[in-house]
Enzyme design. Structure first.
Site, PDB file in Angstrom:
ATOM      1  N   THR A   1       0.827  -1.206   0.000  1.00  0.00           N
ATOM      2  CA  THR A   1       0.000   0.000   0.000  1.00  0.00           C
ATOM      3  C   THR A   1       0.861   1.256   0.000  1.00  0.00           C
ATOM      4  O   THR A   1       1.984   1.243   0.525  1.00  0.00           O
ATOM      5  CB  THR A   1      -0.916  -0.005   1.249  1.00  0.00           C
ATOM      6  OG1 THR A   1      -1.497   1.289   1.405  1.00  0.00           O
ATOM      7  CG2 THR A   1      -0.157  -0.332   2.528  1.00  0.00           C
ATOM      8  N   ASP A   2       0.301   2.354  -0.514  1.00  0.00           N
ATOM      9  CA  ASP A   2       1.030   3.638  -0.472  1.00  0.00           C
ATOM     10  C   ASP A   2       1.199   4.143   0.959  1.00  0.00           C
ATOM     11  O   ASP A   2       2.033   5.013   1.220  1.00  0.00           O
ATOM     12  CB  ASP A   2       0.326   4.687  -1.348  1.00  0.00           C
ATOM     13  CG  ASP A   2      -1.100   5.008  -0.923  1.00  0.00           C
ATOM     14  OD1 ASP A   2      -1.630   4.352   0.010  1.00  0.00           O
ATOM     15  OD2 ASP A   2      -1.708   5.917  -1.525  1.00  0.00           O
ATOM     16  N   GLU A   3       0.401   3.593   1.888  1.00  0.00           N
ATOM     17  CA  GLU A   3       0.462   4.097   3.276  1.00  0.00           C
ATOM     18  C   GLU A   3       1.810   3.822   3.930  1.00  0.00           C
ATOM     19  O   GLU A   3       2.129   4.427   4.949  1.00  0.00           O
ATOM     20  CB  GLU A   3      -0.667   3.494   4.127  1.00  0.00           C
ATOM     21  CG  GLU A   3      -2.027   3.895   3.611  1.00  0.00           C
ATOM     22  CD  GLU A   3      -3.152   3.762   4.634  1.00  0.00           C
ATOM     23  OE1 GLU A   3      -2.882   3.545   5.814  1.00  0.00           O
ATOM     24  OE2 GLU A   3      -4.312   3.880   4.210  1.00  0.00           O
TER      25      GLU A   3
ATOM     26  N   TYR B   1      -1.576  -0.432  11.187  1.00  0.00           N
ATOM     27  CA  TYR B   1      -1.826  -1.087   9.895  1.00  0.00           C
ATOM     28  C   TYR B   1      -0.663  -0.840   8.936  1.00  0.00           C
ATOM     29  O   TYR B   1      -0.061  -1.794   8.416  1.00  0.00           O
ATOM     30  CB  TYR B   1      -3.128  -0.571   9.266  1.00  0.00           C
ATOM     31  CG  TYR B   1      -3.220  -0.861   7.779  1.00  0.00           C
ATOM     32  CD1 TYR B   1      -3.361  -2.169   7.311  1.00  0.00           C
ATOM     33  CD2 TYR B   1      -3.135   0.170   6.828  1.00  0.00           C
ATOM     34  CE1 TYR B   1      -3.409  -2.443   5.946  1.00  0.00           C
ATOM     35  CE2 TYR B   1      -3.186  -0.095   5.474  1.00  0.00           C
ATOM     36  CZ  TYR B   1      -3.325  -1.402   5.032  1.00  0.00           C
ATOM     37  OH  TYR B   1      -3.364  -1.680   3.679  1.00  0.00           O
TER      38      TYR B   1
ATOM     39  N   LYS C   1       2.227  -3.400   7.313  1.00  0.00           N
ATOM     40  CA  LYS C   1       2.416  -3.612   5.877  1.00  0.00           C
ATOM     41  C   LYS C   1       3.863  -3.289   5.479  1.00  0.00           C
ATOM     42  O   LYS C   1       4.465  -3.987   4.658  1.00  0.00           O
ATOM     43  CB  LYS C   1       1.447  -2.734   5.065  1.00  0.00           C
ATOM     44  CG  LYS C   1      -0.012  -3.110   5.181  1.00  0.00           C
ATOM     45  CD  LYS C   1      -0.356  -4.467   4.600  1.00  0.00           C
ATOM     46  CE  LYS C   1      -0.336  -4.512   3.091  1.00  0.00           C
ATOM     47  NZ  LYS C   1      -0.804  -5.835   2.568  1.00  0.00           N
TER      48      LYS C   1
HETATM   49  P1  NAD Z   1     -10.214  -6.660   2.677  1.00  0.00           P
HETATM   50  O1  NAD Z   1     -10.141  -6.366   4.135  1.00  0.00           O
HETATM   51  O2  NAD Z   1     -11.436  -6.341   1.919  1.00  0.00           O
HETATM   52  O3  NAD Z   1      -9.924  -8.219   2.442  1.00  0.00           O
HETATM   53  C1  NAD Z   1      -8.947  -8.922   3.146  1.00  0.00           C
HETATM   54  C2  NAD Z   1      -9.180 -10.408   2.916  1.00  0.00           C
HETATM   55  O4  NAD Z   1      -8.142 -11.135   3.598  1.00  0.00           O
HETATM   56  C3  NAD Z   1     -10.510 -10.917   3.492  1.00  0.00           C
HETATM   57  O5  NAD Z   1     -11.136 -11.776   2.571  1.00  0.00           O
HETATM   58  C4  NAD Z   1     -10.101 -11.682   4.749  1.00  0.00           C
HETATM   59  O6  NAD Z   1     -10.970 -12.749   5.077  1.00  0.00           O
HETATM   60  C5  NAD Z   1      -8.726 -12.195   4.357  1.00  0.00           C
HETATM   61  N1  NAD Z   1      -7.859 -12.463   5.504  1.00  0.00           N
HETATM   62  C6  NAD Z   1      -7.645 -11.667   6.581  1.00  0.00           C
HETATM   63  N2  NAD Z   1      -6.798 -12.271   7.439  1.00  0.00           N
HETATM   64  C7  NAD Z   1      -6.468 -13.468   6.880  1.00  0.00           C
HETATM   65  C8  NAD Z   1      -5.627 -14.530   7.281  1.00  0.00           C
HETATM   66  N3  NAD Z   1      -4.949 -14.501   8.439  1.00  0.00           N
HETATM   67  N4  NAD Z   1      -5.504 -15.611   6.462  1.00  0.00           N
HETATM   68  C9  NAD Z   1      -6.191 -15.676   5.290  1.00  0.00           C
HETATM   69  N5  NAD Z   1      -7.014 -14.685   4.872  1.00  0.00           N
HETATM   70  C10 NAD Z   1      -7.141 -13.597   5.650  1.00  0.00           C
HETATM   71  O7  NAD Z   1      -8.941  -5.958   2.055  1.00  0.00           O
HETATM   72  P2  NAD Z   1      -8.753  -5.254   0.623  1.00  0.00           P
HETATM   73  O8  NAD Z   1      -9.178  -3.853   0.718  1.00  0.00           O
HETATM   74  O9  NAD Z   1      -9.291  -6.141  -0.419  1.00  0.00           O
HETATM   75  O10 NAD Z   1      -7.158  -5.245   0.544  1.00  0.00           O
HETATM   76  C11 NAD Z   1      -6.453  -6.370   0.040  1.00  0.00           C
HETATM   77  C12 NAD Z   1      -4.963  -6.081   0.105  1.00  0.00           C
HETATM   78  O11 NAD Z   1      -4.656  -4.915  -0.627  1.00  0.00           O
HETATM   79  C13 NAD Z   1      -4.446  -5.842   1.524  1.00  0.00           C
HETATM   80  O12 NAD Z   1      -3.206  -6.474   1.634  1.00  0.00           O
HETATM   81  C14 NAD Z   1      -4.312  -4.333   1.607  1.00  0.00           C
HETATM   82  O13 NAD Z   1      -3.275  -3.990   2.492  1.00  0.00           O
HETATM   83  C15 NAD Z   1      -3.951  -3.991   0.177  1.00  0.00           C
HETATM   84  N6  NAD Z   1      -4.362  -2.659  -0.300  1.00  0.00           N
HETATM   85  C16 NAD Z   1      -5.658  -2.236  -0.139  1.00  0.00           C
HETATM   86  C17 NAD Z   1      -6.032  -0.998  -0.674  1.00  0.00           C
HETATM   87  C18 NAD Z   1      -7.446  -0.492  -0.554  1.00  0.00           C
HETATM   88  O14 NAD Z   1      -7.699   0.668  -0.884  1.00  0.00           O
HETATM   89  N7  NAD Z   1      -8.401  -1.291  -0.128  1.00  0.00           N
HETATM   90  C19 NAD Z   1      -5.081  -0.204  -1.332  1.00  0.00           C
HETATM   91  C20 NAD Z   1      -3.772  -0.675  -1.445  1.00  0.00           C
HETATM   92  C21 NAD Z   1      -3.437  -1.904  -0.948  1.00  0.00           C
HETATM   93  O1  DAU Z   2      -4.048   4.140   0.657  1.00  0.00           O
HETATM   94  C1  DAU Z   2      -4.330   2.779   0.595  1.00  0.00           C
HETATM   95  C2  DAU Z   2      -5.123   2.360   1.804  1.00  0.00           C
HETATM   96  O2  DAU Z   2      -6.427   2.897   1.637  1.00  0.00           O
HETATM   97  C3  DAU Z   2      -5.177   0.861   2.001  1.00  0.00           C
HETATM   98  O3  DAU Z   2      -3.881   0.385   2.276  1.00  0.00           O
HETATM   99  C4  DAU Z   2      -6.109   0.499   3.168  1.00  0.00           C
HETATM  100  O4  DAU Z   2      -6.244  -0.901   3.275  1.00  0.00           O
HETATM  101  C5  DAU Z   2      -7.471   1.115   2.898  1.00  0.00           C
HETATM  102  O5  DAU Z   2      -8.325   0.865   3.995  1.00  0.00           O
HETATM  103  C6  DAU Z   2      -7.344   2.620   2.663  1.00  0.00           C
HETATM  104  O6  DAU Z   2      -6.946   3.294   3.880  1.00  0.00           O
HETATM  105  P1  DAU Z   2      -7.599   4.703   4.321  1.00  0.00           P
HETATM  106  O7  DAU Z   2      -7.420   4.859   5.755  1.00  0.00           O
HETATM  107  O8  DAU Z   2      -7.132   5.794   3.413  1.00  0.00           O
HETATM  108  O9  DAU Z   2      -9.140   4.383   3.925  1.00  0.00           O
HETATM  109  P2  DAU Z   2     -10.533   4.674   4.670  1.00  0.00           P
HETATM  110  O10 DAU Z   2     -11.600   4.375   3.690  1.00  0.00           O
HETATM  111  O11 DAU Z   2     -10.590   4.057   6.011  1.00  0.00           O
HETATM  112  O12 DAU Z   2     -10.477   6.255   4.879  1.00  0.00           O
HETATM  113  C7  DAU Z   2     -10.319   7.143   3.778  1.00  0.00           C
HETATM  114  C8  DAU Z   2     -10.304   8.553   4.331  1.00  0.00           C
HETATM  115  O13 DAU Z   2     -11.605   8.873   4.822  1.00  0.00           O
HETATM  116  C9  DAU Z   2      -9.359   8.748   5.500  1.00  0.00           C
HETATM  117  O14 DAU Z   2      -8.769  10.038   5.414  1.00  0.00           O
HETATM  118  C10 DAU Z   2     -10.259   8.679   6.725  1.00  0.00           C
HETATM  119  C11 DAU Z   2     -11.580   9.226   6.213  1.00  0.00           C
HETATM  120  N1  DAU Z   2     -12.800   8.675   6.827  1.00  0.00           N
HETATM  121  C12 DAU Z   2     -12.965   7.316   6.848  1.00  0.00           C
HETATM  122  C13 DAU Z   2     -14.079   6.740   7.415  1.00  0.00           C
HETATM  123  C14 DAU Z   2     -14.233   5.244   7.450  1.00  0.00           C
HETATM  124  C15 DAU Z   2     -13.782   9.510   7.336  1.00  0.00           C
HETATM  125  O15 DAU Z   2     -13.649  10.755   7.295  1.00  0.00           O
HETATM  126  N2  DAU Z   2     -14.896   8.944   7.894  1.00  0.00           N
HETATM  127  C16 DAU Z   2     -15.079   7.592   7.973  1.00  0.00           C
HETATM  128  O16 DAU Z   2     -16.103   7.140   8.536  1.00  0.00           O
END
Ligand code: NAD
Ligand code: DAU
Length: 350
Positions: free
Chosen positions: A133-135, A158, A162
């Protein structure tokens, strides 16, 4: 191509499985997922009987199951999506993030290494792709972008977990010369995203006329990418990424949180329910350690692999809202039971 996808029942993983099954005919996908609160087999209903797809419920920390899996299948690629992924949960409960995101990753890496080793080297055509992730880069000021050379500076449990996983993946390349890539993508949005994350949470609350909890001043910036564009990038890195390299993924779609919330309100006001308006916005206590701005520089993946994002944010957000409107049952199923308790815990005193 035998592809092990971990975390494939989650948001990006399920989109990736659809993407790969549509694109390749000579593929076998093994989806290994623990099915935590974020994993949902309903996401994969349309492929559950596909002969090119198999599901295994297991934890990526379970060494024995993972090692047996590598014995059973001649795995060519691992794409590791499995993770605890929500920043707010990591602030409340950090341990599980370290366990799954760090220990789970090393368990997978080690099983892959043992299965893929061939004398002093490795079998041809194998690769481990870590979905990061970019985080991990921390937070930007008003200027500049994250490049692959930006130092790691994670802030939340988190993002720290990562970043730790990324370093372990790098160690498997540096030490053993195992074939790996790391991708670091910005915020994804699209179908099947669990409504603990900003966009589906706001859509769901609008539809239920519940307050829209905006953290702090609402001016934090995220760089949004439609999930299918992320899937396309992962496929390209898997097949053509240079071994040992990191690739940033993002499409220069920076938006403030309040802009996102107002965009959703406006669409629902105009198309669904005219009583939904900005009066629903409720500014609430900020997230602890809240990163101010993320912004990806995607030059490397564009120039080396020819990747570019196909979906403009203005189109992608409408497509996404429409998907949730057409899949109300999905939303109802994931927001009943445990979700209500989660919501109460996170938002009732905020
Ligand atoms: P998500 O939370 O929707 O899905 C995570 C999945 O992993 C779920 O199906 C969960 O059951 C499974 N899981 C959790 N713990 C596990 C374990 N111990 N063993 C096996 N399976 C397990 O997450 P997402 O948003 O789809 O993100 C997927 C990946 O992409 C993550 O690694 C996250 O860090 C990365 N990522 C997410 C975003 C985003 O914006 N959502 C952006 C960049 C990177
Ligand atoms: O940048 C990539 C990441 O993006 C991934 O690695 C993470 O898995 C994914 O969850 C996401 O992280 P963020 O923290 O950026 O996403 P989230 O949707 O939780 O929040 C987006 C922004 O919105 C953040 O600045 C917090 C704000 N927010 C979020 C929630 C849930 C609110 O203001 N209110 C809310 O209720």
């Amino acid at each position: 191509m035998n592809l092990l996808v971990t975390g494939g029942a989650g948001f990006i993983g399920s989109n990736f499985i659809y993407y790969m099954l549509n694109r390749y005919k000579d593929i076998k996908i093994i989806n290994l997922d623990k099915l935590t609160y974020a994993g949902n087999l309903e996401n994969l209903k349309a492929v559950e009987n596909n002969t090119n797809y198999a599901f295994i419920q297991a934890d990526i920390c379970d060494k024995e199951i993972i090692e047996n899996l590598f014995q059973e299948y001649d795995i060519d690629y691992v794409v590791n999506f499995a993770a605890e992924s929500h920043v707010d949960r990591s602030i409340v409960e950090p341990e599980i993030f370290v366990k799954t995101n760090v220990l789970g990753t090393v368990t997978l890496l080690n099983a892959a290494k043992n299965a893929w080793q061939d004398g002093d080297g490795f079998k041809e055509g194998k690769k481990f792709l870590q979905v990061s992730t970019d985080e991990v880069y921390g937070s930007l000021g008003k200027e500049g972008y994250f490049t692959e050379k930006t130092p790691l500076d994670p802030h939340s449990p988190y993002s720290s977990s990562k970043a730790s996983a990324d370093l372990i993946v790098k160690a498997y390349y540096d030490t053993y010369k195992m074939s790996v890539n790391i991708t670091r993508c910005s915020n994804n949005y699209g179908p099947y995203q669990f409504p603990e994350k900003l966009i589906p949470l706001m859509i769901n609350n609008c539809l239920n006329k519940k307050p829209l909890p905006v953290y702090g001043d609402g001016m934090n910036i995220r760089d949004w990418l439609y999930v299918e564009d992320h899937c396309k990038a992962i496929d390209m890195v898997l097949h053509n990424g240079r071994i040992g390299e990191v690739y940033n993924i993002g499409g220069h779609n920076e938006r403030t949180n309040i802009h996102i919330v107002k965009t959703i309100i406006s669409y629902i006001h105009d198309n669904v329910d005219s009583s939904v308006d900005e009066n629903l916005i409720k500014y609430v206590e900020d997230r602890k350690g809240h990163d101010r701005r993320y912004g990806i520089d995607p030059t490397k993946i564009k120039e080396e692999l020819g990747w570019y994002p196909e979906t403009r944010f203005e189109d992608g957000i409408i497509k996404t809202i429409k998907w949730y409107l057409e899949n109300k049952e999905w939303m109802e199923n994931v927001t009943s039971g445990e979700y209500q308790k989660y919501y109460e815990r996170m938002y009732s005193n905020r």
